[in-house]
Design an enzyme around this catalytic site. Structure first.
Site, PDB file in Angstrom:
ATOM      1  N   ASP A 298      -4.854   3.627  -1.900  1.00 52.27           N
ATOM      2  CA  ASP A 298      -5.968   3.934  -1.002  1.00 52.27           C
ATOM      3  C   ASP A 298      -6.524   5.315  -1.306  1.00 52.27           C
ATOM      4  OD1 ASP A 298      -6.087   1.617   0.796  1.00 52.27           O
ATOM      5  OD2 ASP A 298      -4.030   2.182   1.304  1.00 52.27           O
TER       6      ASP A 298
ATOM      7  N   MET B 112     -11.588  -6.212   5.307  1.00 52.51           N
ATOM      8  CA  MET B 112     -10.751  -5.268   6.051  1.00 52.51           C
ATOM      9  C   MET B 112     -10.396  -5.876   7.402  1.00 52.51           C
ATOM     10  SD  MET B 112     -10.067  -2.642   4.214  1.00 52.51           S
ATOM     11  CE  MET B 112      -9.201  -1.745   5.515  1.00 52.51           C
TER      12      MET B 112
ATOM     13  N   HIS C   9      -8.344   0.946  -4.021  1.00 48.82           N
ATOM     14  CA  HIS C   9      -9.228   0.678  -2.872  1.00 48.82           C
ATOM     15  C   HIS C   9      -9.945   1.987  -2.563  1.00 48.82           C
ATOM     16  CE1 HIS C   9      -9.541  -0.332   1.730  1.00 48.82           C
ATOM     17  NE2 HIS C   9     -10.715  -0.304   1.135  1.00 48.82           N
TER      18      HIS C   9
ATOM     19  N   HIS D 117      -1.195  -1.152  -4.254  1.00 51.69           N
ATOM     20  CA  HIS D 117      -2.502  -0.860  -3.648  1.00 51.69           C
ATOM     21  C   HIS D 117      -2.591   0.644  -3.394  1.00 51.69           C
ATOM     22  CE1 HIS D 117      -5.968  -2.006  -1.040  1.00 51.69           C
ATOM     23  NE2 HIS D 117      -5.548  -1.025  -0.247  1.00 51.69           N
TER      24      HIS D 117
ATOM     25  N   ASP E  33      -6.506  -6.509   4.283  1.00 49.70           N
ATOM     26  CA  ASP E  33      -5.889  -5.181   4.280  1.00 49.70           C
ATOM     27  C   ASP E  33      -5.959  -4.597   5.684  1.00 49.70           C
ATOM     28  OD1 ASP E  33      -5.023  -2.608   3.701  1.00 49.70           O
ATOM     29  OD2 ASP E  33      -6.780  -2.064   2.495  1.00 49.70           O
TER      30      ASP E  33
ATOM     31  N   MET F 118     -12.189   4.147  -0.609  1.00 55.82           N
ATOM     32  CA  MET F 118     -12.873   4.390   0.666  1.00 55.82           C
ATOM     33  C   MET F 118     -13.582   5.730   0.530  1.00 55.82           C
ATOM     34  SD  MET F 118      -9.812   2.981   3.056  1.00 55.82           S
ATOM     35  CE  MET F 118      -8.687   3.107   1.673  1.00 55.82           C
TER      36      MET F 118
ATOM     37  N   SER G  45       0.844  -1.197   0.000  1.00 47.99           N
ATOM     38  CA  SER G  45       0.000   0.000   0.000  1.00 47.99           C
ATOM     39  C   SER G  45       0.873   1.238   0.000  1.00 47.99           C
ATOM     40  CB  SER G  45      -0.895   0.015   1.240  1.00 47.99           C
ATOM     41  OG  SER G  45      -1.468   1.302   1.374  1.00 47.99           O
TER      42      SER G  45
ATOM     43  N   MET H  29      -9.195   7.975  -0.276  1.00 53.59           N
ATOM     44  CA  MET H  29     -10.059   8.330   0.872  1.00 53.59           C
ATOM     45  C   MET H  29     -10.588   9.739   0.674  1.00 53.59           C
ATOM     46  SD  MET H  29      -7.724   7.009   4.045  1.00 53.59           S
ATOM     47  CE  MET H  29      -6.777   5.473   3.976  1.00 53.59           C
TER      48      MET H  29
HETATM   49  C1  DX5 Z   1      -6.254   1.455   5.616  1.00 53.51           C
HETATM   50  C2  DX5 Z   1      -5.819   1.161   4.216  1.00 53.51           C
HETATM   51  C3  DX5 Z   1      -4.684   0.230   4.131  1.00 53.51           C
HETATM   52  C4  DX5 Z   1      -3.419   0.704   4.800  1.00 53.51           C
HETATM   53  C5  DX5 Z   1      -2.783  -0.506   5.418  1.00 53.51           C
HETATM   54  O1  DX5 Z   1      -7.526   2.002   5.611  1.00 53.51           O
HETATM   55  O2  DX5 Z   1      -6.886   0.605   3.468  1.00 53.51           O
HETATM   56  O3  DX5 Z   1      -4.441  -0.154   2.778  1.00 53.51           O
HETATM   57  O4  DX5 Z   1      -2.496   1.280   3.934  1.00 53.51           O
HETATM   58  O5  DX5 Z   1      -1.686  -0.109   6.153  1.00 53.51           O
HETATM   59  P1  DX5 Z   1      -0.905  -1.127   7.123  1.00 53.51           P
HETATM   60  O6  DX5 Z   1      -0.415  -2.245   6.278  1.00 53.51           O
HETATM   61  O7  DX5 Z   1       0.179  -0.271   7.676  1.00 53.51           O
HETATM   62  O8  DX5 Z   1      -1.901  -1.581   8.175  1.00 53.51           O
HETATM   63 ZN    ZN Z   2      -6.442  -0.259   1.503  1.00 54.09          ZN
END
Ligand code: DX5
Ligand code: ZN
Length: 220
Positions: free
Chosen positions: A33, A135, A64, A31, A173, A66, A8, A35
């Protein structure tokens, strides 16, 4: 089913995203993210940045989302070059229609479940998706610890996928590291997102390889 490692870039240096994508050239996907500060209490990046990442990444992008209203926004990530687009079950108005649209665009499609969201409503719709993202932390931030209570959900999802004879991937994840990846793999996950574990390592390619080997030993 091979074990796939998707670092990620939430844990990358946001001033050096191209450089940090270059560091994970041996990974399976990067990956990303997305948000929106509404679905989760954090804000990362959106379409203009994602489009550029897709142009410079050495590996395919695993988006991903969110975000609220993925029905409206998710297809634009497929259009921007995402190999895989995952939206949240809790946010989608019409998950089947959206999944079909993403597939029609040529992307793989995934549905993501927060830790407290049950997988059961989706078990009759497995043919509509390519991946379920379980998750293993509350979405929003990197560096949180793995929630062990999600393991039975992974197991039930894997059992249903196997019983149906389907090739649906299960992604985990959040809090995935050397110390948790084997339990997730043993429960039935085959795609592993790791942010802090990969980007926090001294030797990033070696960490990717170690995680792949640990998960692969428990492959289903
Ligand atoms: C959290 C993200 C993850 C995050 C995971 O909401 O969706 O992808 O980057 O980070 P680690 O591996 O540090 O838990
Ligand atoms: Zn993620």
């Amino acid at each position: 089913m091979p074990a796939l490692i998707n670092p990620s870039i939430l844990s990358a240096d946001f001033a050096n995203l191209e450089r940090d994508l270059g560091a994970i050239g041996t990974a399976d996907f990067a990956h990303v993210d997305v948000m929106d500060n509404h679905f989760v209490p954090n804000l990362t990046l959106g379409l203009p940045v994602f489009e550029r990442l897709a142009q410079v990444s050495p590996v395919p992008l695993d988006a991903h989302l969110m975000i609220e209203d993925p029905d409206r926004w998710a297809p634009q990530y497929a259009e921007a070059g995402a190999a895989s687009v995952t939206f949240h079950a809790e946010a989608a108005q019409a998950p089947v229609r959206l999944a079909r649209e993403l597939r029609r665009q040529g992307a793989r499609t995934g549905v993501a479940l927060r830790p407290a969201t049950p997988v059961e409503p989706f078990l009759d719709l497995l043919t509509e998706v390519d991946m379920i993202l379980v998750m293993t932390v509350e979405p929003g931030f990197g560096g949180q610890s793995f929630i062990e209570g999600t393991l039975p959900k992974i197991r039930r999802a894997r059992e249903a996928i196997s019983a149906a004879g389907l090739d649906v991937w299960i992604q985990v994840d959040g809090g995935v590291s050397r110390s948790t990846i084997e339990r997730a793999a043993e429960a039935g996950a085959n795609v592993f997102v790791a942010g802090s574990a990969v980007y926090g390592a001294d030797d990033v390619p070696a960490e990717i390889e170690t995680l792949r080997r640990l998960a692969g030993a428990h492959a289903h």
